[in-house]
Design a protein around this motif. Structure first.
Motif, mmCIF file in Angstrom:
data_model
loop_
_atom_site.group_PDB
_atom_site.id
_atom_site.type_symbol
_atom_site.label_atom_id
_atom_site.label_comp_id
_atom_site.label_asym_id
_atom_site.label_seq_id
_atom_site.Cartn_x
_atom_site.Cartn_y
_atom_site.Cartn_z
ATOM 1 N N CYS A 26 141.317 100.105 72.275
ATOM 2 C CA CYS A 26 141.075 98.759 71.769
ATOM 3 C C CYS A 26 142.401 98.034 71.551
ATOM 4 O O CYS A 26 143.394 98.640 71.154
ATOM 5 C CB CYS A 26 140.311 98.854 70.447
ATOM 6 S SG CYS A 26 139.798 97.285 69.744
ATOM 7 N N GLU A 46 143.700 94.537 69.492
ATOM 8 C CA GLU A 46 143.347 93.479 68.566
ATOM 9 C C GLU A 46 144.496 92.489 68.462
ATOM 10 O O GLU A 46 145.658 92.853 68.633
ATOM 11 C CB GLU A 46 143.070 94.041 67.161
ATOM 12 C CG GLU A 46 141.842 94.892 67.056
ATOM 13 C CD GLU A 46 141.610 95.407 65.647
ATOM 14 O OE1 GLU A 46 140.503 95.898 65.409
ATOM 15 O OE2 GLU A 46 142.517 95.322 64.780
ATOM 16 N N THR A 61 141.595 86.666 76.630
ATOM 17 C CA THR A 61 140.304 86.789 77.315
ATOM 18 C C THR A 61 140.514 87.192 78.773
ATOM 19 O O THR A 61 139.712 87.955 79.317
ATOM 20 C CB THR A 61 139.466 85.502 77.206
ATOM 21 O OG1 THR A 61 140.199 84.392 77.703
ATOM 22 C CG2 THR A 61 139.031 85.250 75.769
ATOM 23 N N ALA A 102 134.948 94.028 76.587
ATOM 24 C CA ALA A 102 134.311 92.937 75.858
ATOM 25 C C ALA A 102 135.279 92.376 74.817
ATOM 26 O O ALA A 102 136.220 93.059 74.407
ATOM 27 C CB ALA A 102 133.047 93.449 75.169
ATOM 28 N N VAL A 103 135.011 91.149 74.410
ATOM 29 C CA VAL A 103 135.793 90.504 73.355
ATOM 30 C C VAL A 103 134.835 90.111 72.235
ATOM 31 O O VAL A 103 133.842 89.441 72.478
ATOM 32 C CB VAL A 103 136.508 89.237 73.860
ATOM 33 C CG1 VAL A 103 137.310 88.578 72.735
ATOM 34 C CG2 VAL A 103 137.380 89.521 75.054
ATOM 35 N N THR A 104 135.143 90.553 71.025
ATOM 36 C CA THR A 104 134.404 90.073 69.855
ATOM 37 C C THR A 104 135.377 89.282 69.002
ATOM 38 O O THR A 104 136.591 89.517 69.029
ATOM 39 C CB THR A 104 133.793 91.227 69.029
ATOM 40 O OG1 THR A 104 134.845 92.083 68.574
ATOM 41 C CG2 THR A 104 132.800 92.028 69.867
ATOM 42 N N ARG A 105 134.846 88.337 68.272
ATOM 43 C CA ARG A 105 135.665 87.463 67.435
ATOM 44 C C ARG A 105 135.057 87.366 66.043
ATOM 45 O O ARG A 105 133.853 87.245 65.910
ATOM 46 C CB ARG A 105 135.733 86.056 68.037
ATOM 47 C CG ARG A 105 136.365 85.977 69.392
ATOM 48 C CD ARG A 105 136.063 84.605 70.030
ATOM 49 N NE ARG A 105 136.584 84.486 71.371
ATOM 50 C CZ ARG A 105 135.963 84.887 72.462
ATOM 51 N NH1 ARG A 105 134.784 85.468 72.385
ATOM 52 N NH2 ARG A 105 136.516 84.721 73.654
ATOM 53 N N GLU A 106 135.919 87.373 65.038
ATOM 54 C CA GLU A 106 135.490 87.131 63.663
ATOM 55 C C GLU A 106 136.699 86.647 62.881
ATOM 56 O O GLU A 106 137.841 87.013 63.187
ATOM 57 C CB GLU A 106 134.899 88.377 63.016
ATOM 58 C CG GLU A 106 135.908 89.507 62.837
ATOM 59 C CD GLU A 106 135.305 90.775 62.256
ATOM 60 O OE1 GLU A 106 135.429 90.945 61.024
ATOM 61 O OE2 GLU A 106 134.742 91.559 63.019
ATOM 62 N N TYR A 156 140.499 88.840 67.362
ATOM 63 C CA TYR A 156 139.943 89.139 68.680
ATOM 64 C C TYR A 156 140.046 90.644 68.853
ATOM 65 O O TYR A 156 141.140 91.201 68.800
ATOM 66 C CB TYR A 156 140.748 88.457 69.779
ATOM 67 C CG TYR A 156 140.457 86.984 69.942
ATOM 68 C CD1 TYR A 156 139.995 86.484 71.147
ATOM 69 C CD2 TYR A 156 140.652 86.084 68.895
ATOM 70 C CE1 TYR A 156 139.722 85.137 71.310
ATOM 71 C CE2 TYR A 156 140.394 84.742 69.047
ATOM 72 C CZ TYR A 156 139.916 84.276 70.255
ATOM 73 O OH TYR A 156 139.649 82.938 70.412
ATOM 74 N N ARG A 157 138.907 91.285 69.040
ATOM 75 C CA ARG A 157 138.879 92.731 69.270
ATOM 76 C C ARG A 157 138.440 92.934 70.723
ATOM 77 O O ARG A 157 137.360 92.505 71.113
ATOM 78 C CB ARG A 157 137.915 93.412 68.296
ATOM 79 C CG ARG A 157 137.941 94.925 68.405
ATOM 80 C CD ARG A 157 137.107 95.596 67.314
ATOM 81 N NE ARG A 157 137.765 95.453 66.013
ATOM 82 C CZ ARG A 157 137.235 94.805 64.972
ATOM 83 N NH1 ARG A 157 136.054 94.251 65.054
ATOM 84 N NH2 ARG A 157 137.898 94.735 63.832
#
Length: 171
Positions: free
Chosen positions: A112, A114, A129, A138-142, A161-162
């Motif tokens: 991973c 980040e 991205t 995949a990209v997750t955002r929080e 961004y993970r």
């Protein structure tokens, strides 16, 4: 490496690069500028998880700084990415990021990446991205740090961004 980058050498930063990294970060116009002291420490203590691009004269023209998260040893947190204005627009940031993650993945498992990006930093969003797409991740955002977390005045939120799991970390 593209033909435009054929004259560049990728390396680990050293303490003597700290001032140049500080200048490149300052000149970027988008990064939070940290103290010059912090760049010197970063080049000393986190050289193994950072990368610098050097021009023919040996001077840094771009860098990626990062560290492996102590609580998540298979995760690289990318702290800053910057390229000198004379080398922008040539894919150098992406090449630095690819090279750094390949080097780290060769040393131990890396699943991973980040980073944090403010909502107005479209260049960084594109960089990360596109990195995810190249590596089949995949990209997750929080939101990691809301604007009110920052004690020193107005600051945009920092969105985490993970990117992962990395399936092709050594492209």
């Amino acid at each position: 490496m593209t033909a435009v980058q054929a004259d560049l050498h990728f390396d680990r930063p050293s303490v003597s690069d700290g001032a140049a990294l500080w200048r490149i970060a300052k000149d970027s116009g988008t990064l939070d500028l940290n103290s010059s002291y912090s760049y010197l420490l970063w080049c000393r203590d986190f050289a193994g998880t950072s990368a610098v691009a050097r021009g023919e004269d040996g001077r840094p023209v771009g860098f990626v700084t990062g560290y492996v998260r102590p609580e998540r040893p298979h995760t690289l947190l990318v702290w800053q990415v910057a390229v000198d204005r004379t080398h922008r627009g040539r894919g150098l940031a992406g090449s630095l990021l690819d090279g750094l993650t390949a080097r780290i993945a060769a040393e131990h498992p890396l699943t991973c990446v980040e980073t944090t990006i403010t909502p107005d930093n479209t260049a960084s969003e594109r960089l990360f991205t596109s990195y995810a797409a190249r590596h089949g991740a995949a990209v997750t955002r929080e939101v990691l740090f809301a604007a009110d977390h920052f004690p020193d005045g107005p600051h945009a939120p920092e969105v985490l961004y993970r990117i992962g799991p990395l399936t092709h970390p050594s492209h």
